[in-house]
Design a protein around this motif. Structure first.
Motif, PDB file in Angstrom:
ATOM      1  N   SER A   1      25.848  42.615  38.023  1.00 17.01           N
ATOM      2  CA  SER A   1      26.391  43.953  37.370  1.00 17.01           C
ATOM      3  C   SER A   1      27.850  43.496  36.777  1.00 17.01           C
ATOM      4  N   VAL A   2      28.290  42.374  37.029  1.00 18.81           N
ATOM      5  CA  VAL A   2      29.673  42.106  36.524  1.00 18.81           C
ATOM      6  C   VAL A   2      29.811  40.826  35.479  1.00 18.81           C
ATOM      7  N   SER A   3      30.417  40.876  34.428  1.00 19.27           N
ATOM      8  CA  SER A   3      30.668  39.558  33.879  1.00 19.27           C
ATOM      9  C   SER A   3      32.301  39.319  33.713  1.00 19.27           C
ATOM     10  N   VAL A   4      32.571  37.985  33.444  1.00 18.86           N
ATOM     11  CA  VAL A   4      34.060  37.911  33.531  1.00 18.86           C
ATOM     12  C   VAL A   4      34.222  37.132  32.169  1.00 18.86           C
ATOM     13  N   PHE A   5      35.371  37.882  31.354  1.00 21.08           N
ATOM     14  CA  PHE A   5      35.423  37.376  29.921  1.00 21.08           C
ATOM     15  C   PHE A   5      36.892  36.652  30.089  1.00 21.08           C
ATOM     16  N   ASN A   6      37.039  35.321  29.660  1.00 13.16           N
ATOM     17  CA  ASN A   6      38.213  34.672  29.859  1.00 13.16           C
ATOM     18  C   ASN A   6      39.149  34.684  28.769  1.00 13.16           C
ATOM     19  N   ILE A   7      40.469  34.752  28.826  1.00 16.08           N
ATOM     20  CA  ILE A   7      41.169  34.910  27.721  1.00 16.08           C
ATOM     21  C   ILE A   7      42.317  33.890  27.920  1.00 16.08           C
ATOM     22  N   GLU A   8      42.835  33.531  26.828  1.00 16.69           N
ATOM     23  CA  GLU A   8      44.194  32.513  26.767  1.00 16.69           C
ATOM     24  C   GLU A   8      45.208  32.809  27.550  1.00 16.69           C
ATOM     25  N   SER A   9      45.673  34.175  27.282  1.00 14.63           N
ATOM     26  CA  SER A   9      47.003  34.599  28.005  1.00 14.63           C
ATOM     27  C   SER A   9      46.642  36.057  28.102  1.00 14.63           C
ATOM     28  N   ASP A  10      47.799  36.665  29.164  1.00 17.27           N
ATOM     29  CA  ASP A  10      47.818  38.000  29.422  1.00 17.27           C
ATOM     30  C   ASP A  10      48.275  38.931  28.451  1.00 17.27           C
ATOM     31  N   GLU A  11      48.756  38.378  27.309  1.00 11.74           N
ATOM     32  CA  GLU A  11      49.301  39.106  25.965  1.00 11.74           C
ATOM     33  C   GLU A  11      48.037  39.800  25.485  1.00 11.74           C
ATOM     34  N   VAL A  12      46.869  39.044  25.362  1.00 12.84           N
ATOM     35  CA  VAL A  12      45.740  39.646  24.817  1.00 12.84           C
ATOM     36  C   VAL A  12      45.237  40.771  25.269  1.00 12.84           C
ATOM     37  N   LYS A  13      45.557  41.100  26.573  1.00 17.65           N
ATOM     38  CA  LYS A  13      45.028  42.047  27.451  1.00 17.65           C
ATOM     39  C   LYS A  13      45.906  43.620  26.685  1.00 17.65           C
ATOM     40  N   GLY A  14      47.108  43.481  26.421  1.00 17.11           N
ATOM     41  CA  GLY A  14      47.639  44.667  25.640  1.00 17.11           C
ATOM     42  C   GLY A  14      47.047  44.871  24.279  1.00 17.11           C
ATOM     43  N   ARG A  15      46.665  43.977  23.617  1.00 19.60           N
ATOM     44  CA  ARG A  15      45.938  44.046  22.247  1.00 19.60           C
ATOM     45  C   ARG A  15      44.559  44.538  22.570  1.00 19.60           C
ATOM     46  N   ILE A  16      43.814  44.239  23.578  1.00 22.28           N
ATOM     47  CA  ILE A  16      42.601  44.887  23.851  1.00 22.28           C
ATOM     48  C   ILE A  16      42.685  46.193  24.371  1.00 22.28           C
ATOM     49  N   ILE A  17      43.836  46.683  24.993  1.00 23.70           N
ATOM     50  CA  ILE A  17      43.955  48.023  25.574  1.00 23.70           C
ATOM     51  C   ILE A  17      44.199  48.745  24.206  1.00 23.70           C
ATOM     52  N   GLY A  18      45.070  48.376  23.568  1.00 21.97           N
ATOM     53  CA  GLY A  18      45.530  49.160  22.458  1.00 21.97           C
ATOM     54  C   GLY A  18      46.456  50.358  22.633  1.00 21.97           C
ATOM     55  N   ARG A  19      47.130  50.908  21.569  1.00 20.03           N
ATOM     56  CA  ARG A  19      48.118  52.001  21.887  1.00 20.03           C
ATOM     57  C   ARG A  19      47.558  53.260  22.444  1.00 20.03           C
ATOM     58  N   GLU A  20      48.055  53.723  23.563  1.00 14.89           N
ATOM     59  CA  GLU A  20      47.572  54.592  24.294  1.00 14.89           C
ATOM     60  C   GLU A  20      45.945  54.364  24.617  1.00 14.89           C
ATOM     61  N   GLY A  21      45.719  53.139  24.737  1.00 14.76           N
ATOM     62  CA  GLY A  21      44.360  53.153  25.395  1.00 14.76           C
ATOM     63  C   GLY A  21      43.326  53.168  24.298  1.00 14.76           C
ATOM     64  N   ARG A  22      43.364  53.323  22.967  1.00 15.94           N
ATOM     65  CA  ARG A  22      42.298  53.801  22.017  1.00 15.94           C
ATOM     66  C   ARG A  22      41.359  52.546  21.921  1.00 15.94           C
ATOM     67  N   ASN A  23      42.068  51.357  21.729  1.00 19.88           N
ATOM     68  CA  ASN A  23      40.996  50.206  21.629  1.00 19.88           C
ATOM     69  C   ASN A  23      39.926  49.920  22.661  1.00 19.88           C
ATOM     70  N   ILE A  24      40.475  49.924  23.843  1.00 23.05           N
ATOM     71  CA  ILE A  24      39.417  49.961  25.273  1.00 23.05           C
ATOM     72  C   ILE A  24      38.371  51.058  25.153  1.00 23.05           C
ATOM     73  N   ARG A  25      38.995  52.281  24.879  1.00 20.59           N
ATOM     74  CA  ARG A  25      38.025  53.512  24.784  1.00 20.59           C
ATOM     75  C   ARG A  25      37.082  53.299  23.773  1.00 20.59           C
ATOM     76  N   ALA A  26      37.392  52.745  22.630  1.00 24.38           N
ATOM     77  CA  ALA A  26      36.505  52.658  21.494  1.00 24.38           C
ATOM     78  C   ALA A  26      35.605  51.431  22.047  1.00 24.38           C
ATOM     79  N   LEU A  27      36.010  50.650  22.639  1.00 28.86           N
ATOM     80  CA  LEU A  27      34.961  49.572  23.101  1.00 28.86           C
ATOM     81  C   LEU A  27      34.121  49.794  24.296  1.00 28.86           C
ATOM     82  N   GLU A  28      34.474  50.803  25.217  1.00 33.82           N
ATOM     83  CA  GLU A  28      33.673  51.232  26.217  1.00 33.82           C
ATOM     84  C   GLU A  28      32.567  52.127  25.475  1.00 33.82           C
ATOM     85  N   ALA A  29      33.098  52.968  24.497  1.00 34.38           N
ATOM     86  CA  ALA A  29      32.224  54.015  23.898  1.00 34.38           C
ATOM     87  C   ALA A  29      31.204  53.254  23.019  1.00 34.38           C
ATOM     88  N   ALA A  30      31.582  52.174  22.456  1.00 32.85           N
ATOM     89  CA  ALA A  30      30.559  51.461  21.517  1.00 32.85           C
ATOM     90  C   ALA A  30      29.307  50.680  22.433  1.00 32.85           C
TER      91      ALA A  30
END
Length: 509
Positions: free
Chosen positions: A199-228
């Motif tokens: 039930s769980v997969s781990v996606f590896n990233i190069e640095s923790d700075e990418v986390k902020g870009r994935i989350i997006g402003r006010e979380g809009r990117n991560i919400r779009a990813l979860e919805a899609a």
């Protein structure tokens, strides 16, 4: 002289013009002063008017607040009066109930005294009856009680076993539904190793700075990813990693591939996310179809319907007890081919049935049917032969076997699933479980031998006929199954078969 008079005249004209100009300026000055005074008077009047309006407004607001405060105070006083009235009523009711209780207590004391007198009289009569019965039967009261208790125990035990058998039969009718419910509850409440991996997969990233870009402003990117994707994306303090959580491995794979492409590309925003997810879904569908075609080519299976081929490809992303479903189906197909060759049966049909026997676990829709029945219906829908359909439906005994291929598929499925190492079970623990099963049965009085067969899925217990009766056999089988259920850990279910037979052996010399 004329020149002098000209100069004097010019000077006089200038003086006259200056005087006129001075008079005009004076008049203009007076006019400006009057206008300023008038404008100041108007401004003064306006300010006074505005001040009066403000005063009236403040006065009105103050009066409104005073009225609201008075109204609230009046409402509070009303509530207090109502509470006082209710409290008085309740106190009166309590006093009335106290008087009634005292009256009932007096009556109860009288009845208790009457019952005690009657009870003493009944004890005397009971002692007389016991003495008379002892004389008639020739047995003491303790002996009679012991005999009665033993007979009641035997009768209760027999009735209980019959009742247990009825309950067991009734439970079997609802077994599939209850089993699904229990499995779901177990997955939700117990974080086992298999449940985590499935039930769980781990996606590896190069640095923790990418986390902020994935989350997006006010979380809009991560919400779009979860919805899609339909996958829960967990961004926590885990360094250089993002967790993708979903029970559907295909959705997790789509989310993983889409995230990889988005992070590599660098452009992450909702519109781009939807575009990449749609493209990834299409690519994964093509990969699934290609995996199904390649599997059929490797096994030498031809003419399979395109939808069945796609389902074979989807098996790559499914697992059963930690065993990859596609590898399991390929293994079953090869085992079926070997057995069919040894028995002189149709090898192609056996291999085809072995590959398709678990397609009921991977449909897009999940109706409330056992996977064997659903797989048989899908095979019939897409034009498979009756022999193959029956083998798929009968490999868990949901339908009656009508062909010789059906038992081969059932046996090969059991061999592939129960062989050591197939389903997250090392050889040592497998052998220990087999020995524990046999030792548990041998610990009962009257058991002669016990054998764990079918990779520990069935326990056959042979008892001595002179020590275990037929009624006792049912009880013993039930007790063994309950001990296995409470004391041991095992995949699937364990069938306990107790065998009792009478052998009379003599020798003629």
């Amino acid at each position: 002289m004329d020149f002098v008079f000209g100069i004097i005249g010019a000077v006089a004209g200038v003086i006259v013009a200056f005087i006129v100009q001075a008079a005009l300026l004076k008049r203009r000055k007076e006019q400006v002063i009057k206008e300023a005074e008038k404008e100041g008077e108007n401004l003064k009047k306006n300010k006074i008017f505005q001040a009066k309006e403000k005063f009236l407004q403040l006065k009105e607001d103050h009066e409104t607040k005073v009225k609201d405060r008075e109204r609230k105070m009046q409402s509070g006083e009303d509530r207090v009066r109502n509470k006082e009235a209710n409290l008085s009523n309740k106190i009166e009711e309590i006093n009335r109930k106290d008087r009634q209780i005292e009256k009932n207590q007096s009556s109860l004391d009288a009845k208790i005294k009457s019952y005690e007198a009657k009870h003493q009289e009944m004890d005397k009569m009971h002692q007389k009856v016991v003495v008379e019965l002892s004389k008639v039967s020739g047995m003491s009261a303790e002996d009679a009680k012991t005999s009665l208790v033993e007979s009641l125990k035997d009768e209760a035990r027999t009735s209980a076993m019959a009742h247990i058998n009825e309950i067991t039969e009734e439970a079997k009718l609802n077994a599939n539904r209850e089993a699904k419910k229990i499995v779901i509850q177990a997955i939700q409440r117990v974080a086992t190793e298999q449940a985590i991996e499935n039930s769980v997969s781990v996606f590896n990233i190069e640095s923790d700075e990418v986390k902020g870009r994935i989350i997006g402003r006010e979380g809009r990117n991560i919400r779009a990813l979860e919805a899609a994707t339909g996958v829960e994306i967990i961004v926590d303090d885990t360094p250089e990693a993002i967790i993708l959580s979903c029970f559907d491995p295909i959705r997790r794979e789509i989310a993983r591939l889409a995230l990889h492409q988005l992070v590599s590309d660098g452009r992450i925003h909702p519109a781009r996310i939807e575009e990449v997810v749609a493209k990834t879904k299409k690519q994964l569908d093509e990969e699934i179809a290609e995996t199904g075609r390649r599997t059929c080519i490797d096994l030498g299976i031809h003419g399979l319907h395109a939808e069945l081929t796609r389902m074979v490809g989807r098996m790559k992303y499914r697992s059963s007890y930690g065993q990859n479903l596609l590898q399991h189906s390929r293994e079953v197909a090869n085992l079926c081919a070997i057995m069919a060759t040894e028995l002189g049966l149709n090898v192609k049909l056996a291999k085809r049935a072995g590959l398709l026997h678990d397609i009921g676990k991977v449909p897009d829709e999940s109706p409330e049917l056992p996977h064997a029945i659903l797989g048989m219906q899908l095979a019939e829908k897409y034009g498979e032969k009756p022999d193959v359909c029956n083998a798929i439906g009968a490999h868990h005994d949901e339908v009656e076997m009508t062909t010789l291929i059906s038992p081969i598929v059932q046996v090969c499925d059991a061999v592939s699933g129960a062989r050591p190492g197939a389903r997250r079970e090392i050889v040592e623990s497998y052998i220990k479980r087999i020995k524990d099963l046999e030792s548990l049965a041998l610990g009962y009085d009257g058991v002669n031998t016990a054998y764990a067969i079918q990779a520990g899925r069935e326990l056959r217990v042979l008892v001595e006929a002179n020590k275990v009766t037929d009624a006792k056999a049912d009880e013993l089988s039930f007790e063994i199954s309950q001990r296995i259920q409470t004391e041991m850990t095992y995949p699937g279910q364990v069938k306990v078969t107790l065998i009792r037979e009478k052998r009379a052996v003599n020798y003629a010399k």
